[in-house]
Motif scaffolding. Sequence first.
Motif, short mmCIF file in Angstrom:
data_model
loop_
_atom_site.label_atom_id
_atom_site.label_comp_id
_atom_site.label_asym_id
_atom_site.label_seq_id
_atom_site.Cartn_x
_atom_site.Cartn_y
_atom_site.Cartn_z
N PHE A 30 0.84 -1.20 0.00
CA PHE A 30 0.00 0.00 0.00
C PHE A 30 0.87 1.25 0.00
N ILE A 34 0.93 3.76 -3.25
CA ILE A 34 0.52 5.16 -3.10
C ILE A 34 1.75 6.07 -3.21
N ILE B 117 -10.22 4.85 -0.34
CA ILE B 117 -8.85 5.01 0.17
C ILE B 117 -8.87 5.38 1.66
N LEU B 120 -9.34 2.33 3.58
CA LEU B 120 -8.08 1.58 3.56
C LEU B 120 -7.09 2.19 4.55
N ILE B 121 -7.06 3.53 4.61
CA ILE B 121 -6.15 4.21 5.54
C ILE B 121 -6.54 3.89 6.98
N HIS B 123 -8.10 1.23 8.05
CA HIS B 123 -7.76 -0.18 8.28
C HIS B 123 -6.25 -0.32 8.49
#
Lengths: 115, 167
Positions: A30, A34, B117, B120-121, B123
């Motif tokens: 991730f 990103i 997103i 997701l952040i 999590h």
Amino acid sequence: MVTSATGLTGRGLRDWVFQRISAILLAAYFVFFIGYLVMHPGLQYQQWKELFDTTWVRLFSFVVLLSLLIHSWIGLWTVLTDYVKKVWVRMYLLSLIVLLLIGYVVWCLQILWGV
Amino acid sequence: MLALKFPFINKQCKIAIISLMNRVYSPLIEFEFKYWFKIKDIIVKDQRPVNLNLFTIRFPIPAIVSILHRISGIIVFLALPLLLWLFDRSLASEESFQDTLALLSNPAVKVVLWLIISSLIFHFVAGIRHLIMDLGWGEDLCAARASSYLVFISFIVLSVLVGIWLW
């Protein structure tokens, strides 16, 4: 020892360890993904394509994909076991989830290595 | 007399108790005291209010982080097809890459992507807290509360940053 047929590994402790290892891999990917996008504003197709043509990025992506399968399986098994009390409903949902996840892995293999 | 002794229970209870006592213990007044607790248990147990309404229970902050960790995980799982599809389109060909970029410049798509997103952040951040606790750090109540607040703060900061980056 209590075994579970529907958890990924059938053993709570092994599930626990798998969940952590896959979590670390997913987190690393991730940040990598990103981070790459943030550092390359105005990204062009050629550059993007080249990134995923690199062997290590492909391998990393594939390993992370497997981690995703493992992580979602265990995570959703945990959630379903907590909230869905009817066994057959749980089995149905979990089977659906696992089939979906396997489908995603196949799909991603196609994306990464092309057909 | 009984009404004075048990002013805190309702009428039906009193009637039940009086009839029970009359039948069994009326000759011996001291039995009243001895068996009061037993009778009270029998009657009161059935009438206890059940407070399992999740909207009236105030959750401690670590519990909120825990449930949001689950919810955000489910959201990310549900978003997987969309993310994989975007990934597929972006790599398929030059043309589809441009199409993907055009799609991502759509404000509605941006909002959806930002929500995904952000989940997701959350999590991710709550997961890191989990891993640190697995190492045995910050397991006491005070530290667990502090780290929960830290999760929220970093989540908000990172989500805002991602929002700025997307727009």
